[in-house]
Design a protein around this motif. Structure first.
Motif, PDB file in Angstrom:
ATOM      1  N   ARG A 115       0.812  -1.208   0.000  1.00 29.86           N
ATOM      2  CA  ARG A 115       0.000   0.000   0.000  1.00 29.86           C
ATOM      3  C   ARG A 115       0.854   1.270   0.000  1.00 29.86           C
ATOM      4  O   ARG A 115       1.914   1.297   0.610  1.00 29.86           O
ATOM      5  CB  ARG A 115      -0.915   0.015   1.230  1.00 29.86           C
ATOM      6  CG  ARG A 115      -1.999  -1.038   1.222  1.00 29.86           C
ATOM      7  CD  ARG A 115      -2.583  -1.251   2.612  1.00 29.86           C
ATOM      8  NE  ARG A 115      -1.590  -1.837   3.506  1.00 29.86           N
ATOM      9  CZ  ARG A 115      -1.815  -2.068   4.801  1.00 29.86           C
ATOM     10  NH1 ARG A 115      -2.967  -1.753   5.340  1.00 29.86           N
ATOM     11  NH2 ARG A 115      -0.868  -2.613   5.539  1.00 29.86           N
ATOM     12  N   SER A 122      -5.177   9.238   1.713  1.00 27.40           N
ATOM     13  CA  SER A 122      -5.867   8.070   1.174  1.00 27.40           C
ATOM     14  C   SER A 122      -4.869   6.935   0.921  1.00 27.40           C
ATOM     15  O   SER A 122      -3.688   7.167   0.641  1.00 27.40           O
ATOM     16  CB  SER A 122      -6.601   8.424  -0.118  1.00 27.40           C
ATOM     17  OG  SER A 122      -5.696   8.901  -1.103  1.00 27.40           O
ATOM     18  N   HIS A 124      -3.774   3.494  -1.186  1.00 27.97           N
ATOM     19  CA  HIS A 124      -3.928   2.868  -2.496  1.00 27.97           C
ATOM     20  C   HIS A 124      -3.038   1.636  -2.574  1.00 27.97           C
ATOM     21  O   HIS A 124      -1.873   1.671  -2.157  1.00 27.97           O
ATOM     22  CB  HIS A 124      -3.550   3.853  -3.621  1.00 27.97           C
ATOM     23  CG  HIS A 124      -4.427   5.055  -3.673  1.00 27.97           C
ATOM     24  ND1 HIS A 124      -5.400   5.242  -4.628  1.00 27.97           N
ATOM     25  CD2 HIS A 124      -4.487   6.151  -2.862  1.00 27.97           C
ATOM     26  CE1 HIS A 124      -6.014   6.389  -4.426  1.00 27.97           C
ATOM     27  NE2 HIS A 124      -5.485   6.968  -3.349  1.00 27.97           N
ATOM     28  N   TRP A 125      -3.597   0.550  -3.108  1.00 29.66           N
ATOM     29  CA  TRP A 125      -2.832  -0.672  -3.312  1.00 29.66           C
ATOM     30  C   TRP A 125      -2.090  -0.613  -4.646  1.00 29.66           C
ATOM     31  O   TRP A 125      -2.641  -0.159  -5.643  1.00 29.66           O
ATOM     32  CB  TRP A 125      -3.756  -1.885  -3.322  1.00 29.66           C
ATOM     33  CG  TRP A 125      -4.124  -2.373  -1.953  1.00 29.66           C
ATOM     34  CD1 TRP A 125      -5.235  -2.043  -1.237  1.00 29.66           C
ATOM     35  CD2 TRP A 125      -3.377  -3.275  -1.139  1.00 29.66           C
ATOM     36  NE1 TRP A 125      -5.228  -2.678  -0.021  1.00 29.66           N
ATOM     37  CE2 TRP A 125      -4.102  -3.454   0.060  1.00 29.66           C
ATOM     38  CE3 TRP A 125      -2.176  -3.960  -1.314  1.00 29.66           C
ATOM     39  CZ2 TRP A 125      -3.651  -4.273   1.085  1.00 29.66           C
ATOM     40  CZ3 TRP A 125      -1.729  -4.780  -0.294  1.00 29.66           C
ATOM     41  CH2 TRP A 125      -2.463  -4.935   0.889  1.00 29.66           C
ATOM     42  N   THR A 151      -5.813  -0.852  -6.754  1.00 29.78           N
ATOM     43  CA  THR A 151      -6.791  -0.599  -5.695  1.00 29.78           C
ATOM     44  C   THR A 151      -8.167  -1.115  -6.071  1.00 29.78           C
ATOM     45  O   THR A 151      -8.831  -1.802  -5.284  1.00 29.78           O
ATOM     46  CB  THR A 151      -6.861   0.903  -5.385  1.00 29.78           C
ATOM     47  OG1 THR A 151      -5.551   1.392  -5.053  1.00 29.78           O
ATOM     48  CG2 THR A 151      -7.793   1.167  -4.216  1.00 29.78           C
ATOM     49  N   SER A 152      -8.611  -0.827  -7.296  1.00 30.70           N
ATOM     50  CA  SER A 152      -9.937  -1.273  -7.730  1.00 30.70           C
ATOM     51  C   SER A 152     -10.018  -2.793  -7.752  1.00 30.70           C
ATOM     52  O   SER A 152     -11.025  -3.386  -7.349  1.00 30.70           O
ATOM     53  CB  SER A 152     -10.260  -0.704  -9.114  1.00 30.70           C
ATOM     54  OG  SER A 152     -10.304   0.710  -9.087  1.00 30.70           O
ATOM     55  N   ARG A 153      -8.945  -3.427  -8.215  1.00 30.15           N
ATOM     56  CA  ARG A 153      -8.933  -4.886  -8.255  1.00 30.15           C
ATOM     57  C   ARG A 153      -8.999  -5.480  -6.853  1.00 30.15           C
ATOM     58  O   ARG A 153      -9.719  -6.456  -6.616  1.00 30.15           O
ATOM     59  CB  ARG A 153      -7.673  -5.384  -8.965  1.00 30.15           C
ATOM     60  CG  ARG A 153      -7.675  -6.882  -9.249  1.00 30.15           C
ATOM     61  CD  ARG A 153      -6.357  -7.308  -9.879  1.00 30.15           C
ATOM     62  NE  ARG A 153      -5.302  -7.386  -8.872  1.00 30.15           N
ATOM     63  CZ  ARG A 153      -4.017  -7.563  -9.169  1.00 30.15           C
ATOM     64  NH1 ARG A 153      -3.637  -7.635 -10.428  1.00 30.15           N
ATOM     65  NH2 ARG A 153      -3.114  -7.636  -8.210  1.00 30.15           N
ATOM     66  N   ARG A 154      -8.270  -4.877  -5.916  1.00 28.95           N
ATOM     67  CA  ARG A 154      -8.294  -5.367  -4.542  1.00 28.95           C
ATOM     68  C   ARG A 154      -9.689  -5.239  -3.954  1.00 28.95           C
ATOM     69  O   ARG A 154     -10.180  -6.154  -3.286  1.00 28.95           O
ATOM     70  CB  ARG A 154      -7.287  -4.583  -3.691  1.00 28.95           C
ATOM     71  CG  ARG A 154      -5.835  -4.794  -4.056  1.00 28.95           C
ATOM     72  CD  ARG A 154      -5.294  -6.097  -3.579  1.00 28.95           C
ATOM     73  NE  ARG A 154      -5.386  -6.281  -2.142  1.00 28.95           N
ATOM     74  CZ  ARG A 154      -4.585  -7.078  -1.443  1.00 28.95           C
ATOM     75  NH1 ARG A 154      -3.628  -7.752  -2.065  1.00 28.95           N
ATOM     76  NH2 ARG A 154      -4.731  -7.236  -0.149  1.00 28.95           N
ATOM     77  N   HIS A 155     -10.348  -4.102  -4.208  1.00 32.94           N
ATOM     78  CA  HIS A 155     -11.699  -3.912  -3.693  1.00 32.94           C
ATOM     79  C   HIS A 155     -12.657  -4.937  -4.304  1.00 32.94           C
ATOM     80  O   HIS A 155     -13.540  -5.458  -3.610  1.00 32.94           O
ATOM     81  CB  HIS A 155     -12.173  -2.495  -3.992  1.00 32.94           C
ATOM     82  CG  HIS A 155     -11.474  -1.458  -3.179  1.00 32.94           C
ATOM     83  ND1 HIS A 155     -11.540  -0.103  -3.445  1.00 32.94           N
ATOM     84  CD2 HIS A 155     -10.667  -1.563  -2.086  1.00 32.94           C
ATOM     85  CE1 HIS A 155     -10.827   0.568  -2.560  1.00 32.94           C
ATOM     86  NE2 HIS A 155     -10.281  -0.300  -1.730  1.00 32.94           N
ATOM     87  N   SER A 156     -12.478  -5.230  -5.598  1.00 34.47           N
ATOM     88  CA  SER A 156     -13.334  -6.222  -6.248  1.00 34.47           C
ATOM     89  C   SER A 156     -13.111  -7.608  -5.652  1.00 34.47           C
ATOM     90  O   SER A 156     -14.059  -8.368  -5.428  1.00 34.47           O
ATOM     91  CB  SER A 156     -13.067  -6.248  -7.759  1.00 34.47           C
ATOM     92  OG  SER A 156     -13.370  -5.005  -8.360  1.00 34.47           O
ATOM     93  N   GLU A 158     -12.027  -8.291  -2.626  1.00 37.53           N
ATOM     94  CA  GLU A 158     -12.600  -8.337  -1.289  1.00 37.53           C
ATOM     95  C   GLU A 158     -14.110  -8.488  -1.361  1.00 37.53           C
ATOM     96  O   GLU A 158     -14.718  -9.198  -0.549  1.00 37.53           O
ATOM     97  CB  GLU A 158     -12.224  -7.061  -0.517  1.00 37.53           C
ATOM     98  CG  GLU A 158     -10.752  -6.945  -0.161  1.00 37.53           C
ATOM     99  CD  GLU A 158     -10.298  -8.063   0.767  1.00 37.53           C
ATOM    100  OE1 GLU A 158     -11.133  -8.552   1.562  1.00 37.53           O
ATOM    101  OE2 GLU A 158      -9.123  -8.450   0.697  1.00 37.53           O
ATOM    102  N   ALA A 159     -14.734  -7.819  -2.342  1.00 35.73           N
ATOM    103  CA  ALA A 159     -16.184  -7.951  -2.505  1.00 35.73           C
ATOM    104  C   ALA A 159     -16.564  -9.381  -2.868  1.00 35.73           C
ATOM    105  O   ALA A 159     -17.563  -9.923  -2.372  1.00 35.73           O
ATOM    106  CB  ALA A 159     -16.679  -6.969  -3.577  1.00 35.73           C
TER     107      ALA A 159
END
Length: 401
Positions: A115, A122, A124-125, A151-156, A158-159
């Motif tokens: 990170r 903020s 970000h990964w 970051t977006s991929r990590r959030h996806s 985790e979802a």
């Protein structure tokens, strides 16, 4: 003196050769610039930046995209390792520094997920990959790499992990309801018998039986709640106890499917892990094994101390589950860990084994699968290695933030 015809021809030949050489150099230089422009464009389109670390001069170059990924204006700071580490999340600094120095020392390829903290606070990964370049003597002289914001991929991811956990809970619901319904029916019958008991001793015996049935309900409820409760940090636990809790939740399905379970732990030691995540790993694997044996069968589970087969040095526990089910073909084996790939068109989410791989990797472990499809003798074996976890606390915690 006047040049002879032969000398003139020789000079003209040399001049022509020099002209051709100059043209070739110009074309090569132009081609190199075009190639660099294409590479820079490709990196820019994919949201990636290029970094180069010249070890001989101890100089680092960042492309403009590197600055942007770090939340900075291009050229805002001088590119140095120390300045970069100042932007890395405090919990990730040690691992980033260690991996960077190890790559520099032994020339191994560099690959890290960590990170960055932007100036606005903020988080970000990023994912960084680097490759070492050596001189004629085999010494590492340069490290060239790319950096991408994931970051977006990590959030996806985790979802999807949360979604699959809910799906697993849904699949467990029927088994849990069945397990609770049986003792509740017994309690109802015993209470009825108590009201018609002829003696106090008979009523006391029936009341004790009712209490035991209620304790069964309480135990099942506690095990179900543990599945949803996620500890904030790794804790020491015995994997056999986690497995027994999972098997208790699946008792109804195992019984109705006529599946015999043989669980054996050999010289078991406790490891540091996240109880909820390890329980989810086992729940997915046991559920898949049950689905693979619709006409009954045998599920063998073995736990024993082992080492990581990737380096033969890291100590841990190995859990092997082997079912006598239908098995998998080669095409399925090649895609088993892909998200949304499923062979269960009506009931599968396609995230089960992907989640298993993600959670095992989060614990710095490894999962391997073997399978065969033969008439009347299919089988699948899954081996999960989880390290002791002495140094996992910060890394696993980082993955939860």
């Amino acid at each position: 003196s006047l040049l002879t015809t032969q000398e003139l021809e020789q000079r003209l030949t040399v001049a022509d050769a020099e002209r051709q050489l100059a043209e070739e150099r110009a074309r090569a230089s132009e081609a190199l610039r075009d190639r660099d422009d294409v590479q820079q464009m490709a990196l820019r389109v994919n949201g990636m930046g290029l970094w180069v670390w010249d070890l001989q001069k101890d100089r680092i170059h960042w492309s403009d995209e590197i600055y942007l990924i770090a939340g900075l204006e291009p050229g805002f700071i001088e590119p140095t390792l120390q300045r970069w580490l100042q932007m890395v999340h405090p919990d990730d600094v040690a691992s980033v520094r260690q991996s960077t120095l190890q790559s520099r020392e032994d020339g191994s390829d560099y690959h890290q997920n960590y990170r960055l903290v932007w100036p606005d606070g903020s988080v970000h990964w990023v994912e960084s990959k680097g490759k070492c370049q050596r001189d004629s003597d085999g010494q590492v002289v340069r490290v060239v790499g790319v950096l991408a914001d994931v970051t977006s991929r990590r959030h996806s991811e985790e979802a999807m992990l949360r979604a699959e956990k809910l799906a697993v809970a849904g699949r467990l619901a029927a088994s849990v309801a069945h397990e609770i319904n049986n003792p509740l029916e017994a309690v109802t019958n015993l209470l009825y018998l108590i009201t018609h008991a002829e003696t106090t001793d008979v009523a006391r015996t029936q009341a004790q039986q009712a209490l035991e049935e209620l304790m069964r309900v309480s135990l099942i409820t506690q095990q179900t709640l543990k599945f949803h409760r996620q500890a904030g940090a790794p804790k020491l636990a015995k994997l056999s106890e986690i497995l027994q809790a999972v098997l208790a939740l699946f008792r109804g399905r195992l019984r109705s499917s006529q599946i015999i379970v043989d669980l054996h732990a050999e010289q078991e030691v406790s490891i540091a892990c996240l109880y909820g995540e390890v329980q989810q790993i086992f729940a997915n694997l046991v559920s898949n094994a049950i689905d693979a044996m619709p006409r009954g069968g045998r599920l063998l589970i073995r736990l024993r101390p082992s080492v990581d087969w990737r380096d033969w040095q890291t100590d841990g526990m190995r859990i092997t589950l082997c079912d006598s089910g239908t098995g998998m073909n080669r095409a399925t084996m090649q895609r088993i860990f892909e998200p949304f790939f499923t062979t269960k068109a009506d009931t599968g989410t396609g995230l089960g084994m992907w989640v298993v791989a993600q959670l095992v990797e989060r614990h710095h472990g490894q999962v391997r699968v073997w399978s065969r499809q033969r008439a009347g003798s299919g089988a699948t074996a899954i081996s999960v290695f989880l390290p002791m976890g002495d140094a996992l606390t910060s890394d696993i915690q980082a993955g939860l933030d």
